[in-house]
Design an enzyme around this catalytic site. Structure first.
Site, PDB file in Angstrom:
ATOM      1  N   GLU A   1       0.754  -1.037  -0.136  1.00  0.00           N
ATOM      2  CA  GLU A   1      -0.053  -0.064  -0.177  1.00  0.00           C
ATOM      3  C   GLU A   1       0.902   1.558   0.094  1.00  0.00           C
ATOM      4  O   GLU A   1       0.550   2.060  -0.641  1.00  0.00           O
ATOM      5  CB  GLU A   1      -0.998   0.092   1.263  1.00  0.00           C
ATOM      6  CG  GLU A   1      -1.827   1.207   1.178  1.00  0.00           C
ATOM      7  CD  GLU A   1      -2.716   1.039   2.463  1.00  0.00           C
ATOM      8  OE1 GLU A   1      -3.021   2.114   3.020  1.00  0.00           O
ATOM      9  OE2 GLU A   1      -3.192   0.140   2.978  1.00  0.00           O
ATOM     10  N   ASP A   2       1.985   1.367   0.951  1.00  0.00           N
ATOM     11  CA  ASP A   2       2.691   2.594   1.026  1.00  0.00           C
ATOM     12  C   ASP A   2       4.078   2.539   0.276  1.00  0.00           C
ATOM     13  O   ASP A   2       4.955   3.665   0.661  1.00  0.00           O
ATOM     14  CB  ASP A   2       2.684   2.812   2.409  1.00  0.00           C
ATOM     15  CG  ASP A   2       1.464   3.113   2.918  1.00  0.00           C
ATOM     16  OD1 ASP A   2       0.539   3.660   2.344  1.00  0.00           O
ATOM     17  OD2 ASP A   2       1.339   2.862   4.288  1.00  0.00           O
TER      18      ASP A   2
ATOM     19  N   ASP B   1      -4.176  -3.802  13.508  1.00  0.00           N
ATOM     20  CA  ASP B   1      -3.765  -2.554  12.835  1.00  0.00           C
ATOM     21  C   ASP B   1      -4.457  -1.378  13.348  1.00  0.00           C
ATOM     22  O   ASP B   1      -4.156  -0.168  13.643  1.00  0.00           O
ATOM     23  CB  ASP B   1      -3.905  -2.754  11.137  1.00  0.00           C
ATOM     24  CG  ASP B   1      -3.798  -1.478  10.544  1.00  0.00           C
ATOM     25  OD1 ASP B   1      -2.716  -0.911  10.224  1.00  0.00           O
ATOM     26  OD2 ASP B   1      -4.885  -0.757  10.092  1.00  0.00           O
TER      27      ASP B   1
END
Length: 730
Positions: free
Chosen positions: A133-134, A194
């Site tokens: 994702e990052d 998370d």
């Protein structure tokens, strides 16, 4: 998944134990007491140093490795080391808003899961959960280095881009995550851990963003944690959300807890008495005081008003075997005064989220009541960690993760998740999905009812026969006309209770369909979506013809009219219903005709027809609201005329009356005397001493209808009889 910094309530960002140490088995207590608190800033500095020497576990994941080995002594830590190296190098240079290296977030999430006892694959995916994702890491790279299973878990928790989905990104991300959870429940375990770490470190966000994230956590993540049985995550998430969304109530509750703690623990002497009783009985058990968390205290205070000292906690009794649980219960109920209304057996009947325990309460000499939980050590582990405690739920005895037929085995997918996955497919609109998901998850209790074929249905508490019908038959439930609950005839609005037996009755008539009232009785999204779809386009439900209904028994046949129900009614073959002959002809060559169930036209009614899918012409009375609706949609009517001669006809009549004894018997006698046969009948609950009866009747000749209606009006107490019309249907 961006993680923020500084807890809004001043809680240290250091990792805190997820459960009270006293509530754990002694071995686990010893391990936890020997483990120092974890300083994320120190971990951040360790992370910046890069990977450790070859063959050595990096210092930054030493605490993860220690927690993991406590639950899995033989675990291979090399894959965790490789995952950490990839995550650290990928996130290097990224910082959290608190100023810490970003790698501290996946490390903290992984440590939460390791403390809960997650297996190695879950921890590996947790370390990598933000890389795709990052960072520049791709799913293909994850698959190549760590295999398909880790790749699937990482993909499952990867958010969809707002650039591609706009405002729908959040609901569609949750839809994607839930579908992945349906294939592997470990996806949601990672997401919950998370969110917990992000909630712990949310303080640097603007208040309005804190509130938005807390609201989603409250509406979606906390119910999911409850349904997956991960109580350790759920309780802390509840307290963090409580502090943000209800700061005043949170402050008052914390003041109550602190005030009670200052006066000593009134549960301690009760716990000592319980230990003595069990020791004298020769039962080996651990008895510990388990404090309530903030939200639990708040709920108890709202329920009971002024709190006693014993209301701030419960006793937890841990034993070795299931049989020991009942032995403890017997001793407690013998030696103390039990509060019978508080007894619940979740061992014989586990909750839908795997939870097992005996709940009871005993009263002391001063009237103080102490609640007691009794469970085995294994039950306690599952109660705290839920599906996380199950390890790899797909592993077979031979070590594979597929069943013999090649399909992936899934012994842990709960019924609620299967139902959720089914109805979400019928809700492509993101807003409708998001609204339905929150409504579904708001149903925090589940019941089990038994079907007539011996199977079971899992439904939310408060579900009605309507919900049971759609859970069992899907869209074929449109033809449901009633039910038998525990052997007795019941309306579709009947609310079911845990353990009820339900036999659903389906009509053989193709024109049958739900009424708008059904929406008021439906609690499940699946039922509401199906009903709303039929009401919006009722004709599409008939294309496949009527559903096959189970053969009725004698009492069901009498109640529904599929066999002779009343004395004097025209005879029909035993166990069968009289066929309905549509005696109308449409002005279209070779077109088949069906009389609409909403207005049940009969000669000499003025009628119109409309072509529906499959070329069938549905015939409506001219005054039917469905006609106006069809015309408003631009659909042209088709001319229809009645055939000469006699034929069996069906008509629905509504009798409005004042309530009195024997009214139903007198009405059915009048109907039978007029030569009509009852196909179905419903009686609505009385309102202001008025009762509404609805009958669907089968006539041998339309000419008898006026006389039949006059005979019904002449029954004492009846003040009106009219033709039924359902404006929302066609």
């Amino acid at each position: 998944m961006s993680a923020e910094a500084t807890n809004p309530n001043g809680v240290s960002p250091e990792f805190r134990p997820l459960t009270q140490p006293a509530a754990l088995p002694r071995a686990a207590q010893g391990r936890r007491r020997g483990r120092p608190r974890i300083d994320l800033r120190r971990l951040g500095r360790a992370a910046l140093l890069g990977p450790a020497a070859r063959g050595r576990t990096p210092d930054a994941i030493a605490h993860v490795a220690e927690a993991h080995r406590a639950h899995h002594p033989d675990a291979d830590l090399s894959i965790l080391s490789r995952a950490y190296v990839l995550a650290e190098s990928s996130h290097r240079g990224q910082m959290r808003k608190s100023g810490e290296p970003y790698i501290t977030h996946p490390l903290a999430v992984t440590l939460i899961l390791a403390e809960l006892g997650a297996e190695t694959t879950t921890l590996t995916a947790s370390l990598l959960h933000d890389t795709v994702e990052d960072t520049e890491v791709t799913l293909d790279q994850v698959r190549e280095q760590f295999g398909n299973e880790v790749c699937f878990l990482v993909d499952g928790v990867t958010k969809l881009e707002k650039v591609d989905y706009g405002a729908a990104a959040e609901p569609e991300t949750f839809r994607k995550m839930l579908v992945a959870t349906g294939n592997d429940v470990r996806v949601m375990s990672i997401k919950l851990a998370d969110r917990l770490h992000n909630m712990r470190t949310l303080g640097v966000m603007r208040p309005e963003k804190q509130a938005r994230i807390a609201k989603v956590t409250h509406d979606v993540l906390i119910p999911l944690a409850e349904r997956l049985g991960v109580q350790a995550l759920k309780t802390e998430l509840e307290d963090l959300v409580f502090a943000i969304l209800e700061p005043d109530n949170y402050a008052r509750t914390r003041a109550l807890i602190d005030g009670n703690a200052a006066g000593g623990d009134p549960l301690a002497p009760i716990a000592e008495n319980v230990r003595g009783v069990l020791k004298e009985a020769g039962i080996s058990a651990e008895v510990v005081v388990r404090p309530r968390h903030s939200v639990s205290v708040h709920r108890v205070s709202r329920k009971r008003g002024e709190l006693r000292g014993t209301d701030f906690g419960r006793l937890l009794v841990l034993v070795g075997e299931d049989a020991d649980c009942y032995a403890v219960l017997g001793e407690l109920h013998t030696c103390f005064t039990p509060v019978i209304s508080e007894f619940k057996d979740f061992i014989a009947s586990p909750k839908f989220n795997l939870y097992q325990s005996l709940h009871t309460a005993v009263a002391g000499a001063d009237g103080a009541v102490a609640e007691i939980l009794i469970r085995t050590h294994q039950m306690h582990k599952v109660a705290e960690a839920g599906v996380v405690a199950l390890g790899n739920p797909y592993a077979q005895p031979d070590g594979s993760d597929t069943a013999a037929d090649g399909e992936r085995a899934d012994p842990t997918r709960p019924g609620w998740l299967s139902r959720l996955l089914e109805w979400q497919e019928s809700t492509p609109d993101p807003d409708a999905f998001w609204t339905s998901l929150r409504a579904d998850l708001a149903q925090d209790r589940e019941i089990t009812v038994f079907r007539s074929d011996g199977g079971t249905l899992g439904l939310p508490a408060g579900a009605s026969c309507v919900d049971a019908a759609y859970a069992q038959y899907g869209e074929a439930a449109h033809a449901c006309i009633g039910a038998r609950v525990n052997g007795r005839l019941a309306t579709l609005s009947t609310v079911l209770r845990d353990g009820d037996s339900v036999q659903l009755l389906l009509a053989h008539d193709a024109a049958s369909g739900p009424s708008p009232d059904w929406l008021e009785h439906a609690r499940t999204p699946a039922a509401r979506i199906a009903i709303a779809g039929w009401l919006a386009d009722p004709d599409s439900a008939h294309d496949a013809g009527p559903p096959k209904a189970p053969e009725p028994d004698a009492e069901t046949a009498r109640a529904t009219g599929s066999a002779p129900a009343l004395p004097g009614a025209p005879a029909a073959p035993e166990g069968a219903s009289r066929p309905v002959v549509e005696n109308a002809v449409a002005d279209l060559p070779d077109a088949s005709v069906r009389l609409a169930g909403c207005c049940t036209p009969v000669p000499p009614d003025q009628v119109l027809g409309f072509v529906v899918r499959g070329g069938v012409v549905t015939v409506h009375r001219e005054g039917c609201a469905a006609v106006a609706r069809m015309r408003a949609l631009g659909r042209e009517p088709v001319g229809v005329r009645w055939q000469q001669g006699t034929a069996d006809l069906r008509v629905t009549l509504v009798a409005e009356s004042f309530g009195r004894p024997h009214l139903l018997a007198d009405l059915t006698e009048a109907i039978a005397t007029a030569g009509a046969e009852v196909v179905s009948a419903t009686v609505e609950p009385p309102s202001e001493q008025r009762v509404r009866h609805t009958y669907t009747l089968q006539l041998t000749d339309a000419a008898v209808l006026p006389a039949l209606m006059r005979a019904m009006r002449e029954v004492a107490g009846v003040y009106d009889v009219s033709r039924a019309q359902h404006p929302a249907t066609a």
